[in-house]
Every structure is written in structure tokens, then in C-alpha cells.
Design an enzyme around this catalytic site. Structure first.
Site, PDB file in Angstrom:
ATOM      1  N   ASP A  70       0.904   2.843 -14.597  1.00 35.23           N
ATOM      2  CA  ASP A  70       0.315   3.818 -13.675  1.00 35.23           C
ATOM      3  C   ASP A  70      -0.716   4.678 -14.392  1.00 35.23           C
ATOM      4  OD1 ASP A  70      -0.248   5.489 -11.576  1.00 35.23           O
ATOM      5  OD2 ASP A  70       1.577   6.674 -11.773  1.00 35.23           O
ATOM      6  N   ASP A  99      -6.822   4.084 -10.271  1.00 31.92           N
ATOM      7  CA  ASP A  99      -5.368   4.270 -10.282  1.00 31.92           C
ATOM      8  C   ASP A  99      -4.658   2.925 -10.184  1.00 31.92           C
ATOM      9  OD1 ASP A  99      -2.761   5.115 -10.086  1.00 31.92           O
ATOM     10  OD2 ASP A  99      -2.943   5.853  -8.039  1.00 31.92           O
TER      11      ASP A  99
END
Length: 491
Positions: free
Chosen positions: A95, A314
Site C-alpha cells: 500500500d 496508490d
């Protein structure tokens, strides 16, 4: 000049020997003739030295990559980390949209016990690790976390804690611990599987929302953000790894890919600067082009501002999201290029198309144009998702989504897959290039001596072996020089 002179001297001396005029060289520090040294002993000795070097020099750290972007299969990419003494393995989602590494704790409420991904879930137990310690509120690292909103402290106790809420409504809370992370670190072509470093990470004792579901459960989340609490920042400050990391995520059904702390080196990579002083990886997206024609969208729609606007990279997001003002012009431009033979349908609010041939032959090329002249070229597979089939026709839908009332643009795995992505934190820039992520890659890490080490990282992801080492030109030169000397000695 001195090196050239030495090589010429060696070659001339060898030529003299071959011509019949004997010349004697005395080798200093030769191995004694009364006892031999096996090659494997020498290699073991060198590896031990390399591991000692690793404690003070930047090296390339390699992580396994599992999972796929496909939301109908896994919908996330994850890796494996080893924490504690003795080490325990944890599977964590990759992440880049958050900073902190956290794993489920033995005292966790709401944590899933099983995973539909066929993973054996583990729970971190501070009492079972001999190197574990709690982080207090007075710890400098906790203060850094408070400044970046990654940590909290209360007057009730002296424990450094955290509470995170994610965009999908899920959340986690817990406390920080310090313990050993075990690393696969490459240095001078060797893999030191037992290198390690102390890191601070979160111990989750409460989870909510999608994090509690078992179908795609993992042990936690590995935040690759740039704040001081991130592992990339911690390892960089200790001299263990460079302040740059890269990934190449496979977009096919096999999934996986490459994830390294180091810079993937590839000649076609283009870079754009990061927007400074932002908590996320914000880029300055200036325009979107469809078939080479720029859409009529104001650049301010993508610009970073204080009211939750901007363009963010992201890897923890499966799809991709466009600012509300950009979504309709984008969808309309794609739809306008469709031939009459293609039927358009709306499925659950998404614009879809019934296709009987290859999407590459029908759909246009899309370019995301960033500051500095860097464009990210998207193939149809980078903005479409195949959902099903109807009467022999494949149903392809636009994978870019719109969040009502939101002005943020998020580039998730749908866009990031099948590309080398380099996060150069030291240079405050991000680079990319379209790439077949099933292939190997070259990775460079600046070492303590200012050199660059080039290794083939694609061959070691998921294994402990290293193949097909790409040497630095200086290393090849040195090998040739040593070979000349050896040839001379045996003559």
C-alpha cells in the site's frame, strides 16, 4: 593511467613468458602449500563479510509479490514479511497510500481467523519475541508519528498508539512495537537471507469493515509512504536500504511481480516531480488525451489543494478514480470512438461495451500527461475491466470510477499494473515505463562507497537464489584483470 600501465605490464610480461624468456613473479599472500582451502570455504568467508558490510551500506532489499489486480480474483497485491525472534511470517497488502506497517495482534478483536486466499494467517505476540519492545509516548519515533498523524497518545497510559480509517470505510487501531524485520538483501550479487534490522510497526488489536472479512484476508498492511514511520524511511535512516523503492505488478491472471527497495533501471522510464509537502504520492496531472486529443478539462481539476483535491498514486486501490469534473468528459470521449458495430450498455452505473474482437483493435490509446512532459500511456486493458460475456460477446466496462462530490484522482492497480513504477523519495519524483513484469529487471542501489550495484531482481522474487547477475562495468573490468593475472600465474 596507473591502471592502464599495470594491465600493459601484465600483458607484456605474459607475452615475454610465451616467447620463451622466463620471468618470475612472486605472489604475496598466496595460500600455503601445506594445506588447501576449499572454494566453498572461501565463498562462505566472503558471504560473512558481505553481511557485515550490509550493516553499514545500502543494498537492494527484495520482497515476494503475490496476488493480482483482478477484482474478480484477488483484487490486491501482497507480500510477505518476517518479524520477531524467532521470525514469524505475515502476509501484508502492498500500500503506497499509507505510511505504517501493521499486522494483526494476538489480542485482536474482529480480526479474521481464516483467509479465502488460502493463506495461513498469523498473529503477532509480543510475549513470544525475545527482541520485542513497546514504544512509549516519550519515544522520538512516536513524536514523529504524531506530527504526521500516524500516531496518537493519551493521558491514560504511556503507550504510543494509532487509529486508521481507510477510504472503503474499514479501520484498525492498535499500538506500536519495535522488533526485528528479517530481510532478503542483495549486495554484490549475493543474497544475504539472514540480514535484519529493527523497525517500528503497528500491532492491531481491533479491526472493522472489510478488514474483518475472510474472503480476501491478509495479516495486515505494508505502508510504503514517505513519512518517518514508514519502513522505507526507517531502513534508509539506518543505512540498510536506499531512499527509493520500485515495483512491477503483473496484470495477467498469474499475478505477482517485483517489489524492491532500490531503483529499477530501465532506459524508457520517464519521471515527473512529486508535489512537495504532501502526505501521499501526489503528482501534477495536467491533462488527459484520448487518441492524441486533449480533453477539455481544466488543469485545476487535477491540481493538489487543501480541500482534498489532487492526483495520488496508490497501490492499495484496486481500480482507478477520476475527479468528478473529469469523469464524464473521459467516458464520453472513449464512447465517441466506438464503431457502430459495438453495442454500449450501462451496468450498475458503469459504461460498458459488448465486444466480439480484441479490445486493442477497437479502443483508443489514452495518455495521462504530467508536469515535466512525462506521459503515462494507457492501453485499453489499463482503463477497462472485463466483467462477463453475453451471447458470445465480451462485456468490457470502463474501470475508472467516479466518487460523487469528490475532486480526487487516484491511480490504483488498474493503471499501475504492467509498468515499472519507481518512487524516488531522495529525488522527490516518480517514474514509470510500460513493461512486461514477468521479465527480470535491473535494480540499482547507491552504496556507502558511492557505487551502484546492479542485480537481476526478477529472478529472486519468491526464491532465495540469484541468477543472471548484471555486473557494473567496473566489476567486469576487474574480473578481466584478475583473469589475466591468473592465466599468467598458471603459465
Amino acid at each position: 593511467m596507473a591502471v592502464v600501465f599495470v594491465i600493459l605490464l601484465v600483458m607484456l610480461t605474459a607475452a615475454t613468458v610465451i616467447s620463451g624468456s622466463p620471468v618470475t613473479l612472486t605472489l604475496e599472500r598466496a595460500f600455503p602449500t601445506n594445506h588447501g582451502v576449499e572454494m566453498n570455504q572461501l565463498r562462505a568467508r566472503d558471504l560473512l563479510r558481505h553481511r557485515r558490510i550490509l550493516q553499514s551500506s545500502n543494498g537492494v532489499v527484495d520482497f515476494d509479490v503475490h496476488g493480482t489486480f483482478d477484482p474478480f480474483q484477488v483484487g490486491l497485491y501482497f507480500t510477505k514479511v518476517q518479524l520477531g525472534t524467532p521470525p514469524v511470517e505475515f502476509y501484508v497488502q502492498i500500500d503506497t497510500g499509507s505510511d505504517v506497517l501493521w499486522v494483526s495482534c494476538s489480542s485482536c478483536t474482529g480480526c479474521p481467523q481464516t483467509s479465502g486466499l488460502q493463506l495461513e494467517l498469523n498473529f503477532f505476540d509480543t510475549g513470544r519475541s525475545s527482541t520485542s519492545s513497546l514504544i512509549s509516548c516519550s519515544d522520538r519515533r512516536c513524536n514523529s508519528g504524531i506530527q504526521s498523524s500516524d500516531a496518537t497518545c493519551t493521558s491514560q497510559n504511556n503507550q504510543c498508539s494509532y487509529t486508521f480509517q481507510y477510504g472503503d470505510g474499514s479501520g484498525t487501531s492498535g499500538y506500536y512495537v519495535s522488533d526485528t524485520m528479517h530481510l532478503d538483501t542483495i549486495f554484490e550479487g549475493s543474497v544475504a537471507t539472514n540480514s535484519s534490522a529493527p523497525v517500528v510497526f503497528g500491532c492491531s488489536n481491533q479491526q472493522s469493515g472489510d478488514l474483518t472479512k475472510s474472503d480476501r484476508a491478509v495479516d495486515g498492511i505494508f505502508g510504503f509512504g514517505q513519512q518517518e514511520m514508514s519502513v522505507i524511511s526507517q531502513l534508509s535512516s539506518q543505512g540498510i536500504a536506499p531512499r527509493v523503492f520500485s515495483h512491477c505488478l503483473r496484470g495477467d491472471s498469474t499475478g505477482g511481480g517485483v517489489l524492491v527497495l532500490g531503483e529499477i533501471v530501465e532506459p524508457n522510464i520517464v519521471y515527473t516531480p512529486l508535489v512537495p509537502s504532501q502526505p501521499h504520492y501526489n503528482l501534477n496531472l495536467q491533462s488527459i488525451s484520448v487518441n492524441g486529443q486533449a480533453l477539455q478539462i481544466a488543469a485545476s481539476v487535477f491540481a493538489t489543494s487543501n480541500n482534498n483535491r489532487g492526483t495520488i498514486v496508490d497501490s492499495g486501490t484496486t481500480l482507478a478514480y477520476l475527479a468528478e469534473e473529469a469523469y464524464d468528459p473521459f467516458v464520453n470521449a472513449i464512447t465517441a470512438t466506438m464503431p457502430q458495430s459495438v453495442r454500449t450498455v450501462v451496468s450498475r452505473g458503469n459504461q460498458c461495451f459488448l465486444i466480439t474482437s480484441s479490445v486493442a483493435d477497437i479502443f483508443p490509446q489514452v495518455s495521462l500527461n504530467f508536469a515535466g512532459g512525462a506521459s503515462m500511456v494507457l492501453r485499453p486493458q489499463d482503463y477497462l475491466i472485463q466483467q462477463s460475456s453475453v451471447s458470445g460477446a465480451a462485456v468490457w466496462c470502463i474501470g475508472f470510477q467516479k466518487i460523487q462530490g469528490q475532486g480526487v484522482t487516484i491511480l490504483g492497480d488498474l493503471v499501475l499494473k504492467d509498468k515499472i513504477i519507481v518512487y524516488d523519495l531522495a529525488g522527490q519524483r516518480i517514474g514509470w515505463a510500460n513493461y512486461d513484469c514477468s521479465l527480470s529487471v535491473n535494480v540499482s542501489a547507491a552504496t556507502g562507497t558511492g557505487r551502484s550495484e546492479y542485480v537481476n531482481a526478477g529472478e529472486i522474487s519468491g526464491s532465495t537464489s540469484l541468477h543472471d547477475i548484471h555486473k557494473h562495468p567496473k566489476t567486469v573490468f576487474l574480473s578481466l584483470f584478475v583473469a589475466l593475472i591468473c592465466c599468467f600465474v598458471f603459465l
